[in-house]
Design an enzyme around this catalytic site. Structure first.
Site, mmCIF file in Angstrom:
data_model
loop_
_atom_site.group_PDB
_atom_site.id
_atom_site.type_symbol
_atom_site.label_atom_id
_atom_site.label_comp_id
_atom_site.label_asym_id
_atom_site.label_seq_id
_atom_site.Cartn_x
_atom_site.Cartn_y
_atom_site.Cartn_z
ATOM 1 N N SER A 144 0.846 -1.194 0.000
ATOM 2 C CA SER A 144 0.000 0.000 0.000
ATOM 3 C C SER A 144 0.877 1.238 0.000
ATOM 4 O O SER A 144 1.961 1.253 0.601
ATOM 5 C CB SER A 144 -0.907 0.032 1.229
ATOM 6 O OG SER A 144 -1.554 1.288 1.336
ATOM 7 N N TYR A 158 -2.874 -0.260 10.129
ATOM 8 C CA TYR A 158 -2.762 -0.699 8.739
ATOM 9 C C TYR A 158 -1.373 -0.383 8.181
ATOM 10 O O TYR A 158 -0.733 -1.227 7.555
ATOM 11 C CB TYR A 158 -3.842 -0.006 7.903
ATOM 12 C CG TYR A 158 -3.890 -0.446 6.457
ATOM 13 C CD1 TYR A 158 -4.238 -1.748 6.114
ATOM 14 C CD2 TYR A 158 -3.615 0.459 5.433
ATOM 15 C CE1 TYR A 158 -4.303 -2.148 4.781
ATOM 16 C CE2 TYR A 158 -3.677 0.067 4.097
ATOM 17 C CZ TYR A 158 -4.019 -1.232 3.782
ATOM 18 O OH TYR A 158 -4.074 -1.620 2.464
#
Length: 249
Positions: A144, A158
């Site tokens: 990501s 995250y």
């Protein structure tokens, strides 16, 4: 590769391949000539639809139910894919959970699950897949953009989990390179999926951070994965490639 003979086709496994980026990758790899297995956690119908799309490209498709937080299920899915296809040439680590919320609001159980799904599962799957690869194997992990730069709050857990993957990618590239196995990572930016839709409540704010002014389509991320596992990716290993519309520029 003989396109007309199933048993000689190269084989790939895409974790979390029932939706979003994973589904786009699975279909793109089928288009490139791979037989493709995919794992899914709950939505059997969505996984079956992806298998149908794989088969429309004349390849074999296989949907395997596996909870990425279950270590045995992760390695079992890899081994079963290799057994069903008689080989395993490509692993795409895509399954992930996307926790959003204040750093002090996560329970210990939630922290453990996120790390199990987003970090431990890719490590275990990569290790299991490498056992089945015989030279020219490819492992690609979907990370990501927030692993590099955090654009707003509520992403600590995250970000923590996705940041670990770059270290795994570099380490495995060293470990597996002598065997001819490449290990690379793709870090998507905002991508239009059901977990982060381009018409969602925060989409305009996210879009304003992207120089290209839009979300990626899952198929655009899949194109980079297809390049990495294809002939053009043979000398790319240990690399983390942003496919983020410039959000981290």
């Amino acid at each position: 590769m003989n396109e007309n003979t199933h048993h000689t086709a190269e084989a790939a496994l895409v974790t979390g391949g029932g939706r979003g980026i994973g589904a786009a990758v699975a279909v793109r790899l089928a288009e490139a000539g791979f037989d493709v297995a995919l794992t899914y956690e709950r939505d059997e119908q969505a996984a079956a639809e992806v298998v149908s799309l794989i088969e429309k490209h004349g390849r074999r498709g296989l949907a395997l139910r596996a909870d990425a937080s279950d270590a045995d299920a992760v390695t079992g899915a890899v081994d079963r894919a290799a057994a069903e296809f008689g080989r395993l040439d490509v692993l795409v680590n895509n399954a992930a959970v996307f926790p959003v919320g204040p750093h002090d609001g996560h329970t210990v159980e939630e922290i453990d699950r996120v790390l199990a799904v987003n970090v431990r599962a890719p490590f275990l799957a990569s290790r299991a897949a490498a056992r089945h690869m015989d030279g020219d194997g490819r492992i690609v992990t979907v990370g990501s953009n927030v692993a590099t730069r955090v654009p707003f709050g509520g992403l600590t857990l995250y970000t923590l989990s996705k940041s670990a993957l770059a270290g795994m990618t570099r380490g495995l590239a060293r470990d597996l390179g002598p065997r001819g196995i490449t290990v690379a990572q793709v870090d998507p930016g905002p991508t239009d999926t059901d977990t982060n839709p381009a018409d969602g409540p925060n989409a305009d704010g996210i879009r304003s951070l992207v120089p290209l002014g839009r979300f990626a389509r899952p198929a655009e991320i899949a194109e980079t994965v297809a390049h990495l596992v294809g002939p053009g990716g043979r000398f790319i290993t240990g690399a983390v490639l942003p496919v983020d519309g410039g959000i981290n520029a």
